[in-house]
Write a protein that holds these residues in place. Structure first.
Motif: not given
Lengths: 68, 491
Positions: A47-48, A51-52, A55-56, B84, B279, B282, B286
């Motif tokens: 899910w992280v 999220a990236f 957002l893109v 996140a 953007v 995130p 990691i």
């Protein structure tokens, strides 16, 4: 189009919270182990990454700096 | 050459490199408040990425992250969850703040909020809460630095000396270079932390269990409760979903409220840089995963560490590793501590003078005199935090949680300031005060909570009630021109 992107992104944020902050999917689950790593870790890390990507999508969908 | 000499040599080289990087950044901006606090609004994407990322990842993440995985299992994933979500609002808020900063010269969050409502007490309250929040947070970073140096030197470097030496270096480059010193050192420290976290996060499970897969297999057989979401509480009992979920929510909401993070909106060279930073953010999250792997790898290790937060240095000092590896870890932990500590002391001093002294108390300070005052306050706050770190015997974490609960209350105020035409300054101020008092009371007396929810959630709800109710009752303001600048409708 702009409203649609915002609506979609808002829905994603709600889904993200429900996925990582509530028992809907994760409650009591340890398996499957993927590459030896238990499911909750993959799920949350996934899910992280999502999220990236979202957002893109938001950034491109709303035209980046020009959006208001 | 003995291991201790090698370790101290590696640490010394890292500290020298940090000092050189931070010091040399000083010549790249004007020697005035706009340059020292906001970097002449000229910071680009790479430095902004590390400035925001490394600022958030403190000694607490580097030492506490493995500690949570070690003692509370997958409860540590809550940090990934809120991370996140937490920075997303900045994609919307940051550019608005940046435009206002360029137009009106704002360099801090409280300055912007108080200016919208022409309400100096608002700046004073936000400044007081911010500074009170930063001191224990900075003290924790210092304690982390002192502990690491003491641990790897087998006590040859006492904690007070280690913390004092490391933060003397931080003080030197922050005083000279301001936010550019913070930004460039954070870039160095961020890269360093990422490389080290992944190296150790893969190496330690391999060394102790034969790999990440076998490690989790062992855990599933011996300590399955650590792998069942949402993990355990600090007492070792199963954490409730309401406690876990509300912690994710409140931490995510509070993320953008932190003044040292929010004020970076005034340092970016463009709206595009700000949004691209959000953007990319995130990807920085990691970096927490290998830290969790380290904590899981330590489960069952004998002898166990005296405290769970010490699991990472404990493993490294009990595994007979080469001095270079231990030295690099030590430098990584110091990088985590310094990259947050420098941003905090820089922000706290700017806020104390700019918002508290100049706006809140209405004392006239301009130009060079203001910058001198900020630099002197930087020294004062550094000394105060050091005194707290060395002398305070109570729980710094409790103190930190109380103040964190207060900072979380800034978020509704910032959103209302930047977006809500009907918002009233007194209602914003009332919301912050009520939210802060309620959260503080419930952190200190958790038995008063009617449900097992994060204390900050109660404060946030009451904050919103006061903000919205008070604003609707107050006479409407005519801030359309100000909001038009925020929205980019006025050049």
């Amino acid at each position: 189009m702009r409203s649609l992107v915002l609506l979609g992104f808002g829905a994603f944020c709600v889904a993200l919270y429900l996925a990582v902050g509530t028992p809907l999917v994760l409650d009591g689950r340890v398996e499957p182990f993927v590459l030896g790593v238990p499911f909750p870790m993959w799920w949350t890390a996934g899910w992280v990454a999502a999220a990236f990507v979202a957002l893109v999508g938001l950034h491109l969908g709303l035209g980046g700096e020009s959006h208001e | 050459m003995s291991d201790r000499v090698v370790i101290l040599g590696v640490v010394g080289a890292y500290l020298l490199l940090s000092l050189a990087t931070g010091w040399s950044a000083g010549g790249r901006s004007r020697d005035d408040v706009q340059g020292w606090v906001a970097g002449d609004r000229g910071i680009g994407l790479v430095v902004m990425y590390f400035l925001t990322g490394a600022t958030v990842f403190s000694a607490f993440a580097f030492l506490g992250g493995p500690g949570w995985a070690y003692s509370r299992g997958v409860a540590c994933l809550y940090i990934l969850g809120y991370g996140a979500l937490g920075f997303i609002p900045f994609w919307f808020l940051g550019p608005r703040a940046a435009r206002l900063g360029r137009r009106f010269g704002y360099v801090t969050q409280a300055e912007m909020v108080a200016a919208r409502f022409a309400l100096p007490p608002l700046a004073a309250v936000m400044a007081a809460v911010s500074v009170l929040a930063f001191v224990p947070y900075l003290a924790l970073q210092m304690k982390g630095a002192g502990y690491v140096l003491s641990a790897v030197s087998d006590g040859a470097i006492p904690e007070w000396a280690g913390a004092g030496f490391v933060y003397a270096i931080v003080l030197a480059y922050v005083l000279r270079s301001g936010v550019l010193g913070v930004g460039w050192t954070n870039t160095l420290q961020g890269v360093f932390m990422m490389v080290l976290a992944w190296s150790l996060g893969l190496y330690l499970p391999y060394k102790l269990h034969g790999g990440v897969g076998p490690m989790f297999q062992t855990l599933a057989e011996t300590r399955p409760e650590l792998l069942v979401a949402p993990g355990l509480t600090s007492a070792g009992d199963p954490w409730t979903w309401s406690g876990y979920g509300s912690a994710v929510f409140v931490s995510a909401v509070g993320f953008c409220g932190w003044p040292h993070l929010f004020m970076k909106a005034f340092s970016a060279d463009s709206v595009r840089t700000l949004r691209r930073t959000v953007v990319l953010y995130p990807t920085f999250q990691i970096f927490l995963i290998p830290l969790f792997l380290i904590g899981f790898a330590g489960v069952g290790f004998s002898p166990p560490p005296p405290q769970s937060d010490q699991i990472l240095p404990w493993l490294l000092t009990h595994l007979d590793l080469p001095g270079v590896v231990v030295g690099l870890f030590c430098a990584g932990a110091l990088a985590a501590s310094m990259s947050s500590g420098d941003a905090m002391v820089h922000a706290a001093a700017s806020i104390a003078v700019r918002d508290g002294w100049r706006l809140g108390l209405g004392r006239g300070l301009e130009g060079a005199a203001e910058l001198r005052a900020i630099r002197r306050t930087t020294v004062g706050l550094m000394v105060a935090s050091y005194a707290v770190a060395m002398a305070y015997t109570g729980s710094l974490v409790t103190l930190l949680l109380t103040t964190y609960g207060a900072v979380v209350q800034f978020f509704p105020a910032v959103v209302a300031t930047l977006y809500w035409r009907r918002a009233s300054g007194w209602a914003v101020l009332g919301g912050i005060v009520v939210g802060t008092v309620v959260t503080g009371a419930l952190v200190l007396a958790p038995e008063l909570r009617p449900l097992d929810l994060h204390a900050g959630l109660y404060g946030l709800v009451l904050n919103l009630v006061v903000l919205v109710g008070g604003s609707l009752l107050a006479a409407p303001r005519s801030d359309d021109a100000w909001l038009a600048v925020a929205a980019g409708k006025v050049p």
